[in-house]
Every structure is written in C-alpha cells, then in structure tokens.
Design a protein around this motif. Structure first.
Motif, short mmCIF file in Angstrom:
data_model
loop_
_atom_site.label_atom_id
_atom_site.label_comp_id
_atom_site.label_asym_id
_atom_site.label_seq_id
_atom_site.Cartn_x
_atom_site.Cartn_y
_atom_site.Cartn_z
N GLU A 77 -0.29 -9.75 13.53
CA GLU A 77 -1.22 -8.42 13.91
C GLU A 77 -0.54 -7.28 13.23
O GLU A 77 -1.31 -6.31 13.11
N GLY A 80 -0.81 -7.34 9.63
CA GLY A 80 -2.38 -6.78 9.33
C GLY A 80 -2.75 -5.52 9.56
O GLY A 80 -3.30 -4.81 8.65
N ASP A 83 -1.06 -3.68 6.30
CA ASP A 83 -1.99 -3.82 5.60
C ASP A 83 -3.28 -2.93 5.50
O ASP A 83 -3.73 -2.49 4.13
N GLU A 84 -3.97 -2.81 6.57
CA GLU A 84 -5.35 -1.75 6.55
C GLU A 84 -4.91 -0.49 6.14
O GLU A 84 -5.61 0.17 5.47
N SER A 87 -4.37 -0.37 2.50
CA SER A 87 -5.51 -0.39 1.70
C SER A 87 -6.19 0.69 1.39
O SER A 87 -6.88 0.90 0.79
N ASP A 142 -0.30 -15.57 -0.86
CA ASP A 142 -1.73 -14.67 -0.70
C ASP A 142 -2.91 -15.53 -0.99
O ASP A 142 -3.93 -15.34 -0.50
N HIS A 278 -10.10 -15.53 7.34
CA HIS A 278 -9.99 -14.81 8.60
C HIS A 278 -8.83 -13.85 8.64
O HIS A 278 -8.50 -13.15 9.63
N ARG A 279 -8.16 -13.50 7.62
CA ARG A 279 -7.12 -12.57 7.51
C ARG A 279 -7.69 -11.24 6.65
O ARG A 279 -8.34 -11.26 5.71
N HIS A 280 -6.95 -10.11 6.88
CA HIS A 280 -7.36 -8.99 6.21
C HIS A 280 -6.88 -9.29 4.78
O HIS A 280 -5.67 -9.69 4.61
N VAL A 281 -7.69 -8.72 3.67
CA VAL A 281 -7.50 -9.00 2.48
C VAL A 281 -6.43 -7.85 1.81
O VAL A 281 -6.71 -6.77 1.99
N PRO A 282 -5.12 -8.31 1.31
CA PRO A 282 -4.15 -7.16 0.82
C PRO A 282 -4.71 -6.57 -0.32
O PRO A 282 -5.61 -7.20 -1.03
N ARG A 286 -7.33 -8.04 -3.37
CA ARG A 286 -8.48 -7.54 -3.49
C ARG A 286 -8.66 -7.01 -5.00
O ARG A 286 -9.72 -7.52 -5.56
#
Length: 317
Positions: A77, A80, A83-84, A87, A142, A278-282, A286
């Motif tokens: 978490e 993530g 990462d957000e 991003s 990744d 199910h994970r945030h894409v770095p 992307r």
C-alpha cells in the motif's frame, strides 16, 4: 527499486521471496553486505531473529513468517501510494524490471528497449532472461514477456508485434545431399535439430495445414535449447531446424538457409507483455506500454501486420 526509509522492510521481503541474500541484493540494487546489515539492524531493534541462516540456506523463522505476512500488504500500500504520487511526474524515473525468455528479449531489445531508453533518459531497464516461467509478482518484476500461450490468465496482456510462425529450414549444402521433404512424414527420414523445452522434455514439431494438425517426434544428431544455436547448426549443414521465422530471417534472405514445408507453417499468436491488473501501474511501465502500442499502430498503418518482428517494423520514425 528500493525506497528510502523502507529499505529494512523491503530487504526482509526480498530475502523471503528469493531465499538468498545475494539474490535479494541483486533485486534491490544493493550489496549483499548492505542487505545483511539492514536485516541485522532490524532484528536487533525487534529483539527477534527473523531468519535462520546457514552457509547453504536462508529460511524465515516462525516470527519472521508472521512478520512478513503482516508487513507485505502494508508495504504494498505504501509503495502504491508513492507510485501514484510519482505518476504525476511528467518524466518517468526509476527501474523497469522485466522477466523474459531469451528469444523474446532478443526480439524486443533493439526496437523497443533501446528506443525506450532513448526517450526516457531518467529510466533504467533491468531484463532477466530465463526459460522457465516465473511468478513476476513474487519475484519482484514489473512485467514479463512471453508467447501468448504462456501468459497467466489473471494478467493484463499487451500484444507486441505481429503473429509469429515456426519454419523448417536447412542449408543448401544439406539439401544437395538430401531430398527436400515434400510432406511432413518425409521429415522422419531426415537429420533434424531437436529442441529441449524448459521443463526438460523434447519439443514435438507442430505442423498444420487447412485445419489438419500434426505433431512429429523427429530424430537427429543434435538436441539444443537455444534458437540461435539451432540456426547456426542448420546453417552449417547438420540437419533441418524448426525455429521461429524471426530467428532465421537473415539467413533466409541471403540464401544461407532454405525453408521447406512452408504451407505447413501457420501463424500463431506472438509475444505479449504482461503485468498484474490489480496493482497501480508505475509510470515507467506505463510509458513502455505506450511505446509498444505506438509502434504496433505504426506497423499496422504501414501494412506490416503479417511480417516478422524486426527493427524496420518498429522504427519510431
């Protein structure tokens, strides 16, 4: 890539995943001694041993197992969330870790990986090649790159390039001494260069025409597990090889190899880049996916949808 302030926790999870301080250090881009010191410092503060260490193995203690279960989702978490935030940056940074077969890595290296690094100078790419299919999440990757048939069903898959096909090829010198096979059954009288699969079994040549499918357990003087060596052996006259058309393209173009049974060589779904949905894409991943889609669209617009993957088909110019 490790995160400042979380390295002790990331070190514990990496060693638990890898079962080795050295492998964990390679994953996190650290020295083995740094990993060991980080975990030792954490164990001192916790007053609890997390790993049992011997000269041959590393294993979690019971306390260590409970600790990993508790911190793993929490660290996920936190990463993530970071990462957000990251991003939102205009320029992707960090390391993109990809697991791939050797052949797939060769196919995408120049047209995709090098182009990606030209466009994103703040990124690093770490590619690990191996024949066996690994759990990319558990092993800290990744993304992975494999043929469509090998991609786990719970992953998001992005097509890379056109469909592929296997072709039967041999040298002009070989066919000067042996009649060309006209039907698949003729292969049983030829020297064939056989392929060992990652699980240890020998590949049975898969041929198909007009809906008729055959699997042949051919025989021959060589068993290899790498396509480049198979092409080399065929070029030197040691028999007929059954390889990806991409691997044999240069030799076919120059006449060093001759293809046979072409009508028995159908196309099949090609390479896919895959990653967990199910994970945030770095941001780096992307950007790599965006590049793949860009060059795919360029290839299709140029009418190259059925051609082999190559630098000329993936040029961004």
């Amino acid at each position: 890539m490790h995160r400042s302030g979380l390295i002790e926790l990331e070190a514990v999870l990496a060693v638990a995943r890898r079962g080795s301080f050295r492998a964990a250090a390679a994953e996190l881009g650290m020295s083995t001694s740094a990993i060991s010191n980080a975990i030792a410092a954490l164990e001192t503060r916790l007053r609890t041993r997390l790993f049992n260490r011997t000269t041959r193995s590393v294993a979690l203690t019971e306390a260590g197992q409970q600790f990993v279960v508790r911190i793993s989702p929490a660290l996920g978490e936190i990463n993530g969330a970071m990462d957000e935030v990251n991003s939102q940056r205009q320029t992707p940074t960090g390391t993109l870790r990809i697991n791939s077969s050797v052949g797939a890595a060769r196919m995408i290296f120049a047209p995709l990986v090098l182009e990606f690094l030209r466009r994103h100078s703040d990124m690093k790419v770490d590619i690990v090649t191996e024949a066996r299919l690994v759990d990319i999440v558990a092993d800290g990757f990744d993304a992975g790159i494999r043929l469509e048939e090998s991609v786990p069903r719970d992953m998001i898959a992005v097509p890379i390039g056109p469909d592929l096909r296997m072709v039967a090829v041999a040298s002009p010198g070989y066919f000067a001494q042996h009649a060309k096979p006209l039907v698949p059954g003729d292969l049983m009288a030829h020297d064939c260069i056989r392929m060992r699969l990652s699980h240890g079994g020998i590949y049975r040549w898969e041929l198909e025409r007009h809906g008729e499918a055959l699997e042949l357990d051919v025989q021959g003087p060589l068993i290899l597990d790498e396509a480049t060596m198979m092409v080399d052996a065929a070029r030197e006259g040691f028999g007929i090889a059954f390889v990806s058309e991409w691997n044999a393209a240069d030799d076919l173009a120059t006449g060093r190899l001759i293809r046979v049974l072409e009508d028995w060589s159908p196309y099949f779904p090609g390479l896919r880049l895959y990653y967990p949905g199910h994970r945030h894409v770095p941001p780096g991943l992307r950007a790599f996916v965006d590049l793949i889609r860009e060059v795919n669209e360029a290839r299709v617009s140029k009418g190259q949808d059925g051609s082999a993957i190559g630098p000329q088909n993936f040029s961004s110019n």
